[in-house]
Motif scaffolding. Structure first.
Motif, mmCIF file in Angstrom:
data_model
loop_
_atom_site.group_PDB
_atom_site.id
_atom_site.type_symbol
_atom_site.label_atom_id
_atom_site.label_comp_id
_atom_site.label_asym_id
_atom_site.label_seq_id
_atom_site.Cartn_x
_atom_site.Cartn_y
_atom_site.Cartn_z
ATOM 1 N N ILE A 37 0.849 -1.189 0.000
ATOM 2 C CA ILE A 37 0.000 0.000 0.000
ATOM 3 C C ILE A 37 0.894 1.251 0.000
ATOM 4 O O ILE A 37 1.864 1.348 0.749
ATOM 5 C CB ILE A 37 -0.911 0.039 1.250
ATOM 6 C CG1 ILE A 37 -1.783 -1.221 1.330
ATOM 7 C CG2 ILE A 37 -1.768 1.303 1.260
ATOM 8 C CD1 ILE A 37 -2.832 -1.347 0.268
ATOM 9 N N TYR A 38 0.527 2.194 -0.850
ATOM 10 C CA TYR A 38 1.220 3.489 -0.951
ATOM 11 C C TYR A 38 0.210 4.605 -0.756
ATOM 12 O O TYR A 38 -0.938 4.498 -1.178
ATOM 13 C CB TYR A 38 1.874 3.645 -2.332
ATOM 14 C CG TYR A 38 2.952 2.636 -2.605
ATOM 15 C CD1 TYR A 38 4.273 2.917 -2.289
ATOM 16 C CD2 TYR A 38 2.653 1.408 -3.165
ATOM 17 C CE1 TYR A 38 5.276 1.984 -2.532
ATOM 18 C CE2 TYR A 38 3.639 0.466 -3.407
ATOM 19 C CZ TYR A 38 4.955 0.764 -3.083
ATOM 20 O OH TYR A 38 5.933 -0.164 -3.312
ATOM 21 N N ARG A 39 0.667 5.697 -0.145
ATOM 22 C CA ARG A 39 -0.155 6.899 0.012
ATOM 23 C C ARG A 39 0.210 7.848 -1.125
ATOM 24 O O ARG A 39 1.393 8.113 -1.357
ATOM 25 C CB ARG A 39 0.107 7.562 1.365
ATOM 26 C CG ARG A 39 -0.780 8.761 1.638
ATOM 27 C CD ARG A 39 -0.644 9.208 3.079
ATOM 28 N NE ARG A 39 0.681 9.704 3.380
ATOM 29 C CZ ARG A 39 1.042 10.981 3.327
ATOM 30 N NH1 ARG A 39 0.163 11.895 2.975
ATOM 31 N NH2 ARG A 39 2.266 11.349 3.624
ATOM 32 N N ILE A 40 -0.783 8.332 -1.836
ATOM 33 C CA ILE A 40 -0.536 9.258 -2.937
ATOM 34 C C ILE A 40 -0.263 10.639 -2.346
ATOM 35 O O ILE A 40 -1.067 11.175 -1.589
ATOM 36 C CB ILE A 40 -1.733 9.286 -3.906
ATOM 37 C CG1 ILE A 40 -1.899 7.900 -4.536
ATOM 38 C CG2 ILE A 40 -1.550 10.373 -4.966
ATOM 39 C CD1 ILE A 40 -3.160 7.713 -5.343
ATOM 40 N N ILE A 41 0.918 11.180 -2.658
ATOM 41 C CA ILE A 41 1.297 12.471 -2.078
ATOM 42 C C ILE A 41 1.171 13.619 -3.077
ATOM 43 O O ILE A 41 1.128 14.771 -2.684
ATOM 44 C CB ILE A 41 2.722 12.428 -1.469
ATOM 45 C CG1 ILE A 41 3.765 12.002 -2.496
ATOM 46 C CG2 ILE A 41 2.743 11.510 -0.258
ATOM 47 C CD1 ILE A 41 5.197 11.996 -1.961
ATOM 48 N N ARG A 42 1.103 13.278 -4.374
ATOM 49 C CA ARG A 42 0.951 14.324 -5.377
ATOM 50 C C ARG A 42 0.519 13.702 -6.697
ATOM 51 O O ARG A 42 0.883 12.575 -6.998
ATOM 52 C CB ARG A 42 2.291 15.048 -5.568
ATOM 53 C CG ARG A 42 2.199 16.346 -6.338
ATOM 54 C CD ARG A 42 3.515 17.105 -6.277
ATOM 55 N NE ARG A 42 4.504 16.573 -7.204
ATOM 56 C CZ ARG A 42 4.508 16.756 -8.518
ATOM 57 N NH1 ARG A 42 3.543 17.432 -9.089
ATOM 58 N NH2 ARG A 42 5.461 16.248 -9.267
ATOM 59 N N SER A 43 -0.253 14.452 -7.453
ATOM 60 C CA SER A 43 -0.597 14.017 -8.807
ATOM 61 C C SER A 43 -0.454 15.215 -9.730
ATOM 62 O O SER A 43 -0.617 16.359 -9.310
ATOM 63 C CB SER A 43 -2.010 13.440 -8.866
ATOM 64 O OG SER A 43 -2.957 14.429 -8.564
ATOM 65 N N GLU A 44 -0.129 14.914 -10.968
ATOM 66 C CA GLU A 44 0.075 15.968 -11.961
ATOM 67 C C GLU A 44 -0.551 15.510 -13.269
ATOM 68 O O GLU A 44 -0.147 14.491 -13.827
ATOM 69 C CB GLU A 44 1.581 16.192 -12.128
ATOM 70 C CG GLU A 44 1.961 17.209 -13.153
ATOM 71 C CD GLU A 44 3.472 17.320 -13.245
ATOM 72 O OE1 GLU A 44 3.994 17.066 -14.345
ATOM 73 O OE2 GLU A 44 4.120 17.643 -12.236
#
Length: 102
Positions: A78-85
């Motif tokens: 599991i990963y936490r999304i810290i930014r999207s572009e």
């Protein structure tokens, strides 16, 4: 040359629901999406590290498939999304591994 999305990730959305006795609990829903995996650039890593974040993975998905989820799963982790572009039809998602409790 067009890259083919060949990595399987699961975008995870979280909803707050009430159980039968009225307690509010989080319920995760996973949605399978195909993505391309990229390495996190050193610039991205150092900029995030200054704010206490540790980006470890970057994925690109089609923009229409990303609905601002806050977590994703890749290879059972599991990963936490810290930014999207978003750039047109593609969205790059930068995420950090979620620390396991205990």
């Amino acid at each position: 040359m067009k890259l083919r999305h060949h990595e399987v990730i699961y975008l995870i959305s979280t909803q707050i629901i009430e159980d039968e006795i009225g307690n509010q609990i989080e319920q995760d829903t996973e949605r399978k999406v195909y993505a391309n995996e990229f390495s996190v650039s050193s610039n991205e890593y150092y900029n995030a590290a200054m704010t206490g974040l540790r980006p470890s993975k970057s994925f690109e998905v089609y923009s229409f498939e990303y609905n601002n989820e806050e977590k994703l799963k890749h290879n059972g982790i599991i990963y936490r999304i810290i930014r999207s572009e978003t750039r047109g039809e593609k969205t790059r998602i930068i995420c950090e591994r979620v620390a396991v409790d205990g």
